[in-house]
Design an enzyme around this catalytic site. Sequence first.
Site, PDB file in Angstrom:
ATOM      1  N   HIS A 159       0.814  -1.226   0.000  1.00  0.00           N
ATOM      2  CA  HIS A 159       0.000   0.000   0.000  1.00  0.00           C
ATOM      3  C   HIS A 159       0.845   1.273   0.000  1.00  0.00           C
ATOM      4  O   HIS A 159       0.311   2.358  -0.233  1.00  0.00           O
ATOM      5  CB  HIS A 159      -0.951   0.031   1.199  1.00  0.00           C
ATOM      6  N   ASP A 195      -2.490 -10.478  -2.807  1.00  0.00           N
ATOM      7  CA  ASP A 195      -3.106 -10.084  -1.532  1.00  0.00           C
ATOM      8  C   ASP A 195      -4.587  -9.738  -1.752  1.00  0.00           C
ATOM      9  O   ASP A 195      -4.972  -9.284  -2.838  1.00  0.00           O
ATOM     10  CB  ASP A 195      -2.347  -8.869  -0.983  1.00  0.00           C
ATOM     11  N   HIS A 197      -6.190  -7.256  -0.690  1.00  0.00           N
ATOM     12  CA  HIS A 197      -6.348  -5.812  -0.909  1.00  0.00           C
ATOM     13  C   HIS A 197      -5.546  -5.351  -2.123  1.00  0.00           C
ATOM     14  O   HIS A 197      -4.428  -5.847  -2.351  1.00  0.00           O
ATOM     15  CB  HIS A 197      -5.865  -5.037   0.323  1.00  0.00           C
ATOM     16  N   ASP A 284      -4.363 -13.143   2.984  1.00  0.00           N
ATOM     17  CA  ASP A 284      -5.616 -12.684   3.587  1.00  0.00           C
ATOM     18  C   ASP A 284      -6.818 -12.989   2.682  1.00  0.00           C
ATOM     19  O   ASP A 284      -7.943 -12.597   2.999  1.00  0.00           O
ATOM     20  CB  ASP A 284      -5.565 -11.197   3.972  1.00  0.00           C
TER      21      ASP A 284
HETATM   22  C1  OKP Z   1      -2.938  -4.461   4.497  1.00  0.00           C
HETATM   23  B1  OKP Z   1      -2.580  -5.569   3.524  1.00  0.00           B
HETATM   24  C2  OKP Z   1     -10.798  -3.158   8.130  1.00  0.00           C
HETATM   25  C3  OKP Z   1      -9.711  -2.107   8.164  1.00  0.00           C
HETATM   26  C4  OKP Z   1      -8.824  -2.213   6.990  1.00  0.00           C
HETATM   27  C5  OKP Z   1      -6.599  -1.660   6.235  1.00  0.00           C
HETATM   28  C6  OKP Z   1      -6.219  -3.000   5.770  1.00  0.00           C
HETATM   29  C7  OKP Z   1      -4.782  -3.039   5.373  1.00  0.00           C
HETATM   30  C8  OKP Z   1      -4.408  -4.346   4.773  1.00  0.00           C
HETATM   31  N1  OKP Z   1     -11.642  -3.078   9.282  1.00  0.00           N
HETATM   32  N2  OKP Z   1      -7.538  -1.663   7.286  1.00  0.00           N
HETATM   33  O1  OKP Z   1      -3.048  -5.378   2.216  1.00  0.00           O
HETATM   34  O2  OKP Z   1      -2.945  -6.879   3.959  1.00  0.00           O
HETATM   35 ZN    ZN Z   2      -4.163  -7.366   2.417  1.00  0.00          ZN
END
Ligand code: OKP
Ligand code: ZN
Length: 342
Positions: A159, A195, A197, A284
């Site tokens: 990120h 990932d 996200h 994840d």
């Molecule tokens: C980082 B990586 C959800 C909050 C989300 C940000 C997630 C960051 C993920 N309640 N917060 O891509 O695994």
């Molecule tokens: Zn993630």
Amino acid sequence: MKIIHSPRHLGHAGHVELTHGRIVPAFEKPERVAMIMKALGERRLGLFVEPTAHGLDPVRRVHDTAYVRFLATAWELWTASGRDNPALPSFWRAPGMRDIEPDYVDGKFGFFSFDGGCCIVPGTWDAVQAGADLALTGADLISAGERMAFALCRPPGHHAQQATMGGYCFVNNAAVAAQGLRDRGAARVAVLDVDYHHGNGTQSIFYDRADVLVCNIHSDPRQAYPYFLGYADETGAGAGEGFNANYPLPKGTDYAAWSAALEAACARLEAYAPDALVVSLGVDTFKGDPISAFQLDSPDYLRIGARIARLGMPTLFVMEGGYAVDAIGTNVANTLEGFLQG
Ligand code: OKP
Ligand code: ZN
């Protein structure tokens, strides 16, 4: 396979995040690495090695100098302002506001971040620097001819953009590695981000470049973090037009649909034929992940690893997310074992 790790990640602990409108302990915690090391050790999947120091020049190849200066001094600035608790940003600029780095620490925290997911504690910067060294040591190994390597980075990196932290990420380890591979002579490098996200940082860093293809399989930004990037129509800009590929998927996606996106991404990667591949390995996507909503199961990661191996590219795996701590070791080990046997 070499597993590059460092105990220095342990300094990034006791941090919090702003989630559900509350300040809560961060889901991204040191136990994640312990569980991965345990699984990889028990299954004898590789040789554990520590990184060599590479300094900050290779970090500044993908991040702005002022941002790196901020990260290096953030804790010092925070405590100089009279606080001794974990540091979090709470002010951000909106479009139309000025793009000027403020002098006061609270302004700097907002200027160099895009959310409240990046908490800084005394050991954060050392852990982040160690993570970049892990990624660069991985790039060294791949450049020297290794078929694969695993950089067990923590905190994650995908990120982090050129001048902004967010989503637990400070330095974009995968981008540092990809640029490192370019700087060691690879003409073309690809990044495959699996990932849950979207890897907004990696996309943003390489968006106008044709020498690094970035492919992202992730939860649709209409529904999921990071919300403001990761749509399918983001295909690159300028010389980089056609060298960014996004595969957004709905919440609840299972392995059948997820693996179809992987197939499409693999076709793009094969057509690009890079000299090296960096995999942003987040697990994840697992059905038991506490902050995500895909439905992959542990055995699926064996097949993911095997499919990536079938690309036949020298591959550096860089650790990103995965917050189901009880399963993270199995899921990472399955991916790497699937690759090794694939
Ligand atoms: C980082 B990586 C959800 C909050 C989300 C940000 C997630 C960051 C993920 N309640 N917060 O891509 O695994
Ligand atoms: Zn993630």
